[in-house]
Design a protein around this motif. Structure first.
Motif, PDB file in Angstrom:
ATOM      1  N   GLY A  42      -6.467  12.339   7.577  1.00 31.25           N
ATOM      2  CA  GLY A  42      -6.630  13.493   6.701  1.00 31.25           C
ATOM      3  C   GLY A  42      -5.446  13.665   5.756  1.00 31.25           C
ATOM      4  O   GLY A  42      -5.624  13.956   4.570  1.00 31.25           O
ATOM      5  N   VAL A  43      -4.245  13.468   6.278  1.00 32.55           N
ATOM      6  CA  VAL A  43      -3.039  13.565   5.452  1.00 32.55           C
ATOM      7  C   VAL A  43      -3.039  12.450   4.419  1.00 32.55           C
ATOM      8  O   VAL A  43      -2.667  12.653   3.261  1.00 32.55           O
ATOM      9  CB  VAL A  43      -1.761  13.518   6.323  1.00 32.55           C
ATOM     10  N   GLU A  44      -3.506  11.269   4.823  1.00 28.49           N
ATOM     11  CA  GLU A  44      -3.580  10.127   3.908  1.00 28.49           C
ATOM     12  C   GLU A  44      -4.448  10.465   2.693  1.00 28.49           C
ATOM     13  O   GLU A  44      -4.065  10.185   1.550  1.00 28.49           O
ATOM     14  CB  GLU A  44      -4.141   8.918   4.657  1.00 28.49           C
ATOM     15  N   ALA A  45      -5.588  11.078   2.929  1.00 25.45           N
ATOM     16  CA  ALA A  45      -6.476  11.453   1.821  1.00 25.45           C
ATOM     17  C   ALA A  45      -5.778  12.437   0.886  1.00 25.45           C
ATOM     18  O   ALA A  45      -5.865  12.315  -0.338  1.00 25.45           O
ATOM     19  CB  ALA A  45      -7.765  12.066   2.367  1.00 25.45           C
ATOM     20  N   LYS A  46      -5.049  13.376   1.447  1.00 32.43           N
ATOM     21  CA  LYS A  46      -4.335  14.365   0.635  1.00 32.43           C
ATOM     22  C   LYS A  46      -3.192  13.710  -0.143  1.00 32.43           C
ATOM     23  O   LYS A  46      -3.010  13.987  -1.322  1.00 32.43           O
ATOM     24  CB  LYS A  46      -3.790  15.485   1.524  1.00 32.43           C
ATOM     25  N   VAL A  47      -2.458  12.825   0.501  1.00 34.24           N
ATOM     26  CA  VAL A  47      -1.350  12.133  -0.166  1.00 34.24           C
ATOM     27  C   VAL A  47      -1.877  11.292  -1.320  1.00 34.24           C
ATOM     28  O   VAL A  47      -1.319  11.311  -2.423  1.00 34.24           O
ATOM     29  CB  VAL A  47      -0.563  11.246   0.834  1.00 34.24           C
ATOM     30  N   LEU A  48      -2.954  10.561  -1.086  1.00 34.24           N
ATOM     31  CA  LEU A  48      -3.497   9.694  -2.128  1.00 34.24           C
ATOM     32  C   LEU A  48      -4.098  10.486  -3.289  1.00 34.24           C
ATOM     33  O   LEU A  48      -4.027  10.060  -4.433  1.00 34.24           O
ATOM     34  CB  LEU A  48      -4.532   8.740  -1.530  1.00 34.24           C
ATOM     35  N   SER A  49      -4.669  11.645  -2.990  1.00 31.36           N
ATOM     36  CA  SER A  49      -5.291  12.423  -4.065  1.00 31.36           C
ATOM     37  C   SER A  49      -4.301  13.326  -4.799  1.00 31.36           C
ATOM     38  O   SER A  49      -4.484  13.612  -5.971  1.00 31.36           O
ATOM     39  CB  SER A  49      -6.450  13.257  -3.523  1.00 31.36           C
ATOM     40  N   LEU A  90       5.191   6.361   5.555  1.00 26.47           N
ATOM     41  CA  LEU A  90       4.440   5.191   6.022  1.00 26.47           C
ATOM     42  C   LEU A  90       3.071   5.084   5.352  1.00 26.47           C
ATOM     43  O   LEU A  90       2.582   3.982   5.109  1.00 26.47           O
ATOM     44  CB  LEU A  90       4.316   5.222   7.543  1.00 26.47           C
ATOM     45  N   ILE A  91       2.454   6.222   5.023  1.00 23.75           N
ATOM     46  CA  ILE A  91       1.181   6.195   4.294  1.00 23.75           C
ATOM     47  C   ILE A  91       1.392   5.532   2.934  1.00 23.75           C
ATOM     48  O   ILE A  91       0.592   4.703   2.498  1.00 23.75           O
ATOM     49  CB  ILE A  91       0.598   7.619   4.139  1.00 23.75           C
ATOM     50  N   LYS A  92       2.492   5.882   2.275  1.00 28.44           N
ATOM     51  CA  LYS A  92       2.791   5.300   0.961  1.00 28.44           C
ATOM     52  C   LYS A  92       3.066   3.801   1.049  1.00 28.44           C
ATOM     53  O   LYS A  92       2.926   3.088   0.063  1.00 28.44           O
ATOM     54  CB  LYS A  92       3.991   6.005   0.336  1.00 28.44           C
ATOM     55  N   LYS A  93       3.435   3.319   2.241  1.00 30.17           N
ATOM     56  CA  LYS A  93       3.676   1.888   2.450  1.00 30.17           C
ATOM     57  C   LYS A  93       2.424   1.190   2.988  1.00 30.17           C
ATOM     58  O   LYS A  93       2.490   0.051   3.436  1.00 30.17           O
ATOM     59  CB  LYS A  93       4.832   1.683   3.430  1.00 30.17           C
ATOM     60  N   MET A  99      -0.793   2.676  13.638  1.00 26.57           N
ATOM     61  CA  MET A  99       0.602   2.238  13.700  1.00 26.57           C
ATOM     62  C   MET A  99       1.551   3.397  13.394  1.00 26.57           C
ATOM     63  O   MET A  99       2.636   3.489  13.961  1.00 26.57           O
ATOM     64  CB  MET A  99       0.837   1.068  12.763  1.00 26.57           C
ATOM     65  N   ILE A 100       1.134   4.288  12.509  1.00 23.69           N
ATOM     66  CA  ILE A 100       1.950   5.475  12.207  1.00 23.69           C
ATOM     67  C   ILE A 100       2.067   6.332  13.469  1.00 23.69           C
ATOM     68  O   ILE A 100       3.149   6.800  13.819  1.00 23.69           O
ATOM     69  CB  ILE A 100       1.346   6.285  11.046  1.00 23.69           C
ATOM     70  N   CYS A 101       0.965   6.505  14.162  1.00 20.89           N
ATOM     71  CA  CYS A 101       0.978   7.299  15.387  1.00 20.89           C
ATOM     72  C   CYS A 101       1.785   6.628  16.497  1.00 20.89           C
ATOM     73  O   CYS A 101       2.412   7.314  17.306  1.00 20.89           O
ATOM     74  CB  CYS A 101      -0.450   7.589  15.845  1.00 20.89           C
ATOM     75  N   GLN A 102       1.782   5.318  16.519  1.00 24.39           N
ATOM     76  CA  GLN A 102       2.645   4.618  17.478  1.00 24.39           C
ATOM     77  C   GLN A 102       4.114   4.862  17.132  1.00 24.39           C
ATOM     78  O   GLN A 102       4.925   5.076  18.026  1.00 24.39           O
ATOM     79  CB  GLN A 102       2.327   3.116  17.480  1.00 24.39           C
ATOM     80  N   GLU A 103       4.434   4.875  15.857  1.00 22.41           N
ATOM     81  CA  GLU A 103       5.796   5.152  15.411  1.00 22.41           C
ATOM     82  C   GLU A 103       6.208   6.573  15.794  1.00 22.41           C
ATOM     83  O   GLU A 103       7.363   6.834  16.122  1.00 22.41           O
ATOM     84  CB  GLU A 103       5.899   4.963  13.890  1.00 22.41           C
ATOM     85  N   LEU A 104       5.253   7.491  15.787  1.00 28.66           N
ATOM     86  CA  LEU A 104       5.520   8.884  16.151  1.00 28.66           C
ATOM     87  C   LEU A 104       5.423   9.118  17.662  1.00 28.66           C
ATOM     88  O   LEU A 104       5.524  10.250  18.119  1.00 28.66           O
ATOM     89  CB  LEU A 104       4.529   9.804  15.438  1.00 28.66           C
ATOM     90  N   ASN A 105       5.202   8.042  18.423  1.00 24.47           N
ATOM     91  CA  ASN A 105       5.083   8.103  19.891  1.00 24.47           C
ATOM     92  C   ASN A 105       3.916   8.967  20.350  1.00 24.47           C
ATOM     93  O   ASN A 105       4.000   9.672  21.357  1.00 24.47           O
ATOM     94  CB  ASN A 105       6.392   8.587  20.538  1.00 24.47           C
ATOM     95  N   LYS A 106       2.833   8.916  19.607  1.00 24.31           N
ATOM     96  CA  LYS A 106       1.616   9.657  19.985  1.00 24.31           C
ATOM     97  C   LYS A 106       0.569   8.732  20.593  1.00 24.31           C
ATOM     98  O   LYS A 106      -0.362   9.184  21.230  1.00 24.31           O
ATOM     99  CB  LYS A 106       1.008  10.366  18.761  1.00 24.31           C
TER     100      LYS A 106
END
Length: 107
Positions: A42-49, A90-93, A99-106
């Motif tokens: 959901g955040v990805e869609a907002k970042v991209l738009s 990370l979304i911008k990359k 993988m983002i959630c793994q980085e956040l330990n979720k």
């Protein structure tokens, strides 16, 4: 003195690593991961738009919209500014949500 079956149970309890009592139950770990992946999408869609700036209240609303369950509410509230910055960076990359959630330990 001891019955063999009781002795076997005692040996099993003593030899069990203590770390097992501190492991997050699978259902909670899975819910945290599912909530995170849905939120990142959901955040990805907002970042991209919208170009990249995402506020904490935006992430909270996205999280609650993507995973509208009572048991996920506390997980949505856990995202702070640091986690949001990591998500956006990370979304911008083009890093995948899992993988983002793994980085956040979720996950």
């Amino acid at each position: 003195m001891f019955r063999p079956s009781l002795l076997a149970v005692l040996v099993a309890l003593i030899s069990t690593p203590i770390i097992n009592s501190f492991v997050v139950p699978p259902s909670q770990a899975t819910l945290a991961c599912i909530t995170c992946v849905a939120t990142v999408k959901g955040v990805e869609a907002k970042v991209l738009s919208e170009g990249g700036h995402v506020a904490k209240n935006d992430v909270d609303s996205i999280c609650l919209k993507e995973v509208p369950t009572h048991s996920a509410e506390h997980l949505c509230e856990e995202y702070g500014e640091h986690e949001i910055d990591v998500m956006v960076t990370l979304i911008k990359k083009d890093v995948p949500p899992k993988m983002i959630c793994q980085e956040l330990n979720k996950c």
